[in-house]
Design an enzyme around this catalytic site. Structure first.
Site, PDB file in Angstrom:
ATOM      1  N   ASP A  44     -32.094  53.874 -39.618  1.00  0.00           N
ATOM      2  CA  ASP A  44     -32.031  53.414 -40.907  1.00  0.00           C
ATOM      3  C   ASP A  44     -32.649  54.675 -41.825  1.00  0.00           C
ATOM      4  OD1 ASP A  44     -32.567  52.728 -43.572  1.00  0.00           O
ATOM      5  OD2 ASP A  44     -33.323  50.720 -43.081  1.00  0.00           O
ATOM      6  N   HIS A  45     -31.703  55.545 -42.243  1.00  0.00           N
ATOM      7  CA  HIS A  45     -32.033  56.755 -42.855  1.00  0.00           C
ATOM      8  C   HIS A  45     -32.896  56.750 -44.106  1.00  0.00           C
ATOM      9  CE1 HIS A  45     -31.751  60.949 -42.285  1.00  0.00           C
ATOM     10  NE2 HIS A  45     -30.393  61.243 -42.177  1.00  0.00           N
TER      11      HIS A  45
END
Ligand code: CAO
Length: 356
Positions: A326-327
C-alpha cells in the site's frame, strides 16, 4: 413545485461518507438516475460503495451535499424543480447526449449510438452463473484495487540451501521423509520480516482519523485454490509454530476450505497474505492486497538458474517473489528492505535457524 430527494433507508449505517456526486445544478435527471455514491463501512468488513438513485424526475435546483459530507437516512441530497424536458432523441440520458454532441462535431453519429453489441452477435455463446465465492471475492477485490494505491516490488531469492535442508527433513521417530512444502518456510520467513518491519503488519482502516493499527500477532493468510474459488484462511500465531505444525495446519485449513467446512471468521484478522503459485508455475505476477492488510507476498515457482555466486557461475535454486504494498504508507525503499529481509530469512544461513 420543488421536490426534495433524501437519503433512503440504509439499514443501520449512519454518517456515511459521500464519495461521488454525479449531478450538478441545472442537470435534468430521470427516476433511477444515480445522484450520489456513498461509502458504507464496517470495521473488519469490506467497504462497499452504494449508488443513491433519484426517486423523482426533474431539473436539479439545489445540491445540498458535497463530496466528503457525512449523511444519514432522511438527509436532504438535492431539490428538483419541474418535469424533465424530453430530449428530441427520445429521452437520451444526459451523458450519452454529451457524447453524441461531441461526436457530431468530429466522428459519425450512428457509430456512437450503435456501440453496444451482444457477444452472441458474433457467434455461439453460453451463459452460466458466476460461482458464489467468486462473486463475493469480486467486491472485495474491487474495494482493494480502488481504495489502495498498489505498487509491486519483484525480487529473486536464492533458496538452494533451504531446498537441500527441506529435502533432508525426516521424522525423528519413523525416519520417514517429511513432506513439507517451500510455503511453510516462506511463512516462517515472512513472520521474521514482519517482526523486523512492523509497518507491514498494520492496517490503516481508520485513514480518516489518521491512525495506523499495528498488530502484535502474526496471523498469516494463505490463498487456497478450491473448486468454489479462492479463499484466504489464516494460519494463526504462526510465530509460535514449528515447521511440521505449520505444514499440518496448512493441509488442514486447505482441506476445510475445499470442503466448505471453514468458519467465516477465519477469513478475517490477518497480518499479511501469501499468494503462492509455486505449485502451478510462472515467474512474477501482481498480487492484489487483501484489504485491510497493507501488503501481500506473491510467490512463484522456483527454478534452477545459472547465477554468479562466490566468484563462479553456479546452478542455484531461485525463487521469484512479488511484493505488492500500500503506497500510502509503505514506500519503495521499505518494500525493497522487506524483501532483503525475506532473502536473509530464506537464504544460506538462515533456513536452519528458522527451523529451530
Ligand atoms: N517453487 C517450486 N515448487 C513449489 C513451490 C515453489 N514456490 N511451492 C510449492 N511447490 C511444489 C511443492 O513442493 C509440491 O511439490 P511435490 O508435489 O513434489 O511435493 C507441489 O509444488 C504442490 O504444492 P502444493 O500447492 O500442494 O502445496 P503448497 O504448500 O505449496 O500450497 C496451497 C498449499 C493451499 C497454497 C495450495 O494447495 C494452493 O491452493 N495453491 C494455489 C493458490 C492459488 O491459486 N493462489 C492464487 C493466488 S492469486 O489469485
Amino acid at each position: 413545485m420543488s421536490k426534495q430527494i433524501k437519503v433512503p433507508d440504509i439499514g443501520d449505517f449512519e454518517n456515511v461518507e459521500v464519495i461521488e456526486i454525479l449531478v450538478k445544478q441545472g442537470d435534468k435527471v430521470k427516476k433511477n438516475d444515480t445522484l450520489i455514491t456513498i461509502e458504507l463501512y464496517r470495521k473488519w468488513k469490506n467497504k462497499s460503495s452504494v449508488e443513491v438513485p433519484s426517486t423523482e424526475e426533474g431539473t436539479v435546483e439545489n445540491l445540498n451535499v458535497n463530496i466528503g459530507d457525512r449523511v444519514s437516512k432522511g438527509d436532504l441530497i438535492l431539490t428538483l424543480s419541474g418535469e424533465i424536458i424530453k430530449n428530441k432523441e427520445n429521452n437520451i440520458p444526459p451523458i450519452t447526449e454529451k457524447i453524441i454532441k461531441e461526436a457530431e462535431s468530429t466522428i459519425i453519429k450512428e457509430k456512437v449510438i450503435k456501440i453496444e453489441y451482444s457477444h452472441s452477435d458474433f457467434g455461439e455463446v453460453e451463459i452460466k452463473d458466476m460461482p458464489r465465492i467468486k462473486r463475493l471475492a469480486a467486491s472485495h477485490l474491487i474495494n482493494s484495487w480502488t481504495t489502495i494505491p498498489h505498487a509491486t516490488h519483484h525480487d529473486e531469492i536464492d533458496i538452494t540451501e533451504m531446498e537441500e535442508f527441506r529435502n533432508s527433513l525426516e521424522d525423528n521417530n519413523t525416519g520417514e521423509k517429511l513432506k513439507i512444502t517451500p510455503l511453510v518456510f516462506i511463512i516462517k520467513a515472512l513472520v521474521g520480516a514482519l517482526k523486523k518491519f512492523p509497518l507491514f503488519n498494520s492496517s490503516i482502516d481508520e485513514l480518516e482519523n489518521g491512525k495506523i493499527t499495528y498488530k502484535k500477532y502474526y496471523h498469516i493468510g494463505i490463498a487456497v485454490d478450491t473448486s468454489h474459488g479462492l479463499m484466504v484462511p489464516k494460519i494463526r500465531d504462526a510465530n509460535n509454530k514449528s515447521l511440521k505444525h505449520l505444514g499440518d495446519e496448512l493441509r488442514e485449513v486447505s482441506e476445510k476450505c475445499r470442503n466448505l467446512k471453514i468458519d467465516k471468521k477465519e477469513f478475517y484478522g490477518g497480518s499479511m497474505t501469501i499468494l503462492s503459485l509455486g505449485g502451478i508455475g510462472g515467474s512474477f505476477f501482481t498480487p492484489i492486497i487483501n484489504y485491510p492488510e497493507v501488503a501481500v507476498l506473491g510467490v512463484s515457482k522456483s527454478t534452477k538458474k545459472q547465477v554468479y555466486f562466490q566468484k563462479n557461475f553456479q546452478t542455484r535454486t531461485i525463487l521469484p517473489i512479488s511484493l505488492s504494498y500500500d503506497h500510502r504508507i509503505v514506500n519503495d525503499a521499505e518494500a525493497a528492505r522487506f524483501c532483503n529481509e525475506l532473502r536473509e530469512n530464506l537464504g544460506k544461513n538462515f533456513a536452519y535457524k528458522l527451523a529451530i
